[in-house]
Motif scaffolding. Sequence first.
Motif, PDB file in Angstrom:
ATOM      1  N   PRO A 425       2.853   2.158   3.527  1.00  0.00           N
ATOM      2  CA  PRO A 425       1.684   1.271   3.673  1.00  0.00           C
ATOM      3  C   PRO A 425       1.891  -0.091   3.018  1.00  0.00           C
ATOM      4  O   PRO A 425       1.397  -1.108   3.531  1.00  0.00           O
ATOM      5  CB  PRO A 425       0.564   2.047   2.975  1.00  0.00           C
ATOM      6  CG  PRO A 425       0.998   3.473   3.013  1.00  0.00           C
ATOM      7  CD  PRO A 425       2.485   3.424   2.885  1.00  0.00           C
ATOM      8  N   GLU A 426       2.616  -0.119   1.895  1.00  0.00           N
ATOM      9  CA  GLU A 426       2.826  -1.394   1.208  1.00  0.00           C
ATOM     10  C   GLU A 426       3.710  -2.326   2.032  1.00  0.00           C
ATOM     11  O   GLU A 426       3.381  -3.521   2.189  1.00  0.00           O
ATOM     12  CB  GLU A 426       3.457  -1.115  -0.161  1.00  0.00           C
ATOM     13  CG  GLU A 426       2.478  -0.464  -1.144  1.00  0.00           C
ATOM     14  CD  GLU A 426       3.147   0.368  -2.212  1.00  0.00           C
ATOM     15  OE1 GLU A 426       2.433   1.075  -2.957  1.00  0.00           O
ATOM     16  OE2 GLU A 426       4.398   0.317  -2.316  1.00  0.00           O
ATOM     17  N   ILE A 427       4.797  -1.798   2.575  1.00  0.00           N
ATOM     18  CA  ILE A 427       5.667  -2.644   3.408  1.00  0.00           C
ATOM     19  C   ILE A 427       4.938  -3.017   4.699  1.00  0.00           C
ATOM     20  O   ILE A 427       5.066  -4.137   5.202  1.00  0.00           O
ATOM     21  CB  ILE A 427       6.990  -1.916   3.729  1.00  0.00           C
ATOM     22  CG1 ILE A 427       7.694  -1.482   2.447  1.00  0.00           C
ATOM     23  CG2 ILE A 427       7.900  -2.810   4.561  1.00  0.00           C
ATOM     24  CD1 ILE A 427       8.011  -2.600   1.500  1.00  0.00           C
ATOM     25  N   GLY A 428       4.170  -2.061   5.251  1.00  0.00           N
ATOM     26  CA  GLY A 428       3.393  -2.362   6.456  1.00  0.00           C
ATOM     27  C   GLY A 428       2.390  -3.470   6.220  1.00  0.00           C
ATOM     28  O   GLY A 428       2.191  -4.334   7.081  1.00  0.00           O
ATOM     29  N   LYS A 429       1.747  -3.461   5.068  1.00  0.00           N
ATOM     30  CA  LYS A 429       0.791  -4.521   4.730  1.00  0.00           C
ATOM     31  C   LYS A 429       1.507  -5.858   4.601  1.00  0.00           C
ATOM     32  O   LYS A 429       0.992  -6.887   5.052  1.00  0.00           O
ATOM     33  CB  LYS A 429       0.084  -4.161   3.426  1.00  0.00           C
ATOM     34  CG  LYS A 429      -0.960  -5.175   2.978  1.00  0.00           C
ATOM     35  CD  LYS A 429      -1.614  -4.714   1.683  1.00  0.00           C
ATOM     36  CE  LYS A 429      -2.633  -5.741   1.202  1.00  0.00           C
ATOM     37  NZ  LYS A 429      -3.275  -5.324  -0.072  1.00  0.00           N
ATOM     38  N   MET A 430       2.696  -5.843   3.983  1.00  0.00           N
ATOM     39  CA  MET A 430       3.467  -7.080   3.828  1.00  0.00           C
ATOM     40  C   MET A 430       3.750  -7.710   5.187  1.00  0.00           C
ATOM     41  O   MET A 430       3.595  -8.936   5.374  1.00  0.00           O
ATOM     42  CB  MET A 430       4.785  -6.774   3.112  1.00  0.00           C
ATOM     43  CG  MET A 430       5.726  -7.969   2.974  1.00  0.00           C
ATOM     44  SD  MET A 430       7.411  -7.488   2.490  1.00  0.00           S
ATOM     45  CE  MET A 430       8.027  -6.869   4.080  1.00  0.00           C
ATOM     46  N   VAL A 431       4.139  -6.880   6.158  1.00  0.00           N
ATOM     47  CA  VAL A 431       4.482  -7.393   7.482  1.00  0.00           C
ATOM     48  C   VAL A 431       3.221  -7.790   8.244  1.00  0.00           C
ATOM     49  O   VAL A 431       3.162  -8.859   8.871  1.00  0.00           O
ATOM     50  CB  VAL A 431       5.291  -6.342   8.267  1.00  0.00           C
ATOM     51  CG1 VAL A 431       5.563  -6.826   9.685  1.00  0.00           C
ATOM     52  CG2 VAL A 431       6.593  -6.019   7.553  1.00  0.00           C
TER      53      VAL A 431
END
Length: 557
Positions: A425-431
């Motif tokens: 979720p953290e990397i998804g939010k970044m993108v």
Amino acid sequence: MQSVIVMINLAGAVALLLFGLAEVKQGVLQAFGGRLRAVLAAGTRRSWRALLSGLGATLALQSSTATGLMTASFVERGLVEPRMAQVVLLGANIGTALTAWIVAAGIAWLSPVLLLLGFALRRNGAGPRQGAGIALMGVGLLLLSLHLLSLATEPMRASPALAAFIGLLDDAWPVALLLSAGLALAAASSLAVVILVTALAAAGILSDGLVVVLVLGANLGGAIPPVLATSGAPMAARRVVLGNLVVRGCGTLAVLPLADRLGDALTNLGLAGPNLPVDVHLLFNLALALAAWPLAGSLARLMRRLLPDTPQERNAPKFLDPTELSTPVVALASATREVLGVGDLVEKMLCDVRDAFRQRDPTFLRGIEPLEKDVDRLQQAVKIYIAQISHDEGSDKAHERSAEIVDYAINLEHIGDIIEKGLVPEIGKMVAFDLRFSDEGFRELDSFMETTIENLRMAQTIFVTRDLDLSRRLMDAKLTVRQIEKTSAARHFQRLRENRRASIETSSLHLDILRDLKRINAHIASVAHPIMDAEGLLVESRVRHGASGLPSSVVSN
């Protein structure tokens, strides 16, 4: 009342026979389990050696079912060709028939001798020697059960009810065949039924033709338990045991109409008498092997058409062989290989997260959820498998290794959860929100991810080798990880004080990723704990206790 006593005696004798068979199997596996499987797997490169391997394994285990299940597991893992596996089972059929012949020819005084010798070995031995003692006691119980069967069936000679029942069976061979097959299925042993028929034949209440029919039924019923036992196994394993059932079924149907003539022929050859059932059993399986041996390749191809391969379940357990459970050292090695595969899946998840972070590409994250489900399923399968391993009393090393395997599998499952529920979720939010870290922050997180992957690879090696030096390095790496997290957080706060826009926008993401990577590394380092603890290099607390005289700085376990 007399008939009830006879039935109780008969049931007790059959129960002792089945218990003796189980004891022989357990003892042989304990004494020679690993070597027996190696010989069976290696002895299948040539057709005649495959036949002898099946025969020898069955003589040792006193169970063609056990041989069939082992062979099926080898086929499943690609260690044995399907054609050779069919030949192995033909040899196993001969082995169980030869076992019945040997037991029926047993000398009465040999039973107490074997029981005494086996008890001495079991009581005073350990490991293979103790296993040999258990096997000898099992053989002694087999011979004793035969004697008890003979005594239990002796009153049947004068029983009008039994004579009437036998007369009905004599006029209804299909019913007699199904009855015998049902008994063999219930006992999971054709040998037990053949020995029972031998005891009845000795009482003089069976015609020669009916003896042949009952033995045919025992052969048919004895081929069914392996089919049922592999009902949930991959198709490669199921095809082997189903092929053996087809062979026995065809043989039974071919001989059944000739049962009377065959009985008369054997009588003319001088084989009639109390041992006729075991003679028929052996001759039938020898003839079956000679007829089916040249057709083994065609049979394997037919089974492949009847049971075609189905799409394999994602990352299903590959090494958790149920037939190895009675040999702890072999089963633990298989469980270790399975958990290494779990570690490889977790490494793939970490690499996908790293690549998604570097390239800002969410497609790398799509495969992580299915991988996490695979990790959950495999670690659960490993725990269940470990719980089923037959540990001997006092085998502390095996118990300790079992605990290490389960602990590492659980830690890998926790890492998978952190990746799926935290990092993804953290990397998804970044993108999704097009958030960009500062150059320094990006390098710090990228380096931390790479360090985490390297630590996992080191943990995989430690899990197999239990190397003390590598364990020290991993524990040192744990301290390094703690320092990395503190330093990166401190630098991030410094960038916040400098009002850097990139750091302000990504502040929560940066700290969350640091926290999750630190937690993952803590789980990774756990693989070194039992090794360090065994050397007395771990203590319970990291708290400084200067006043109490304890060391001012110790490493946590």
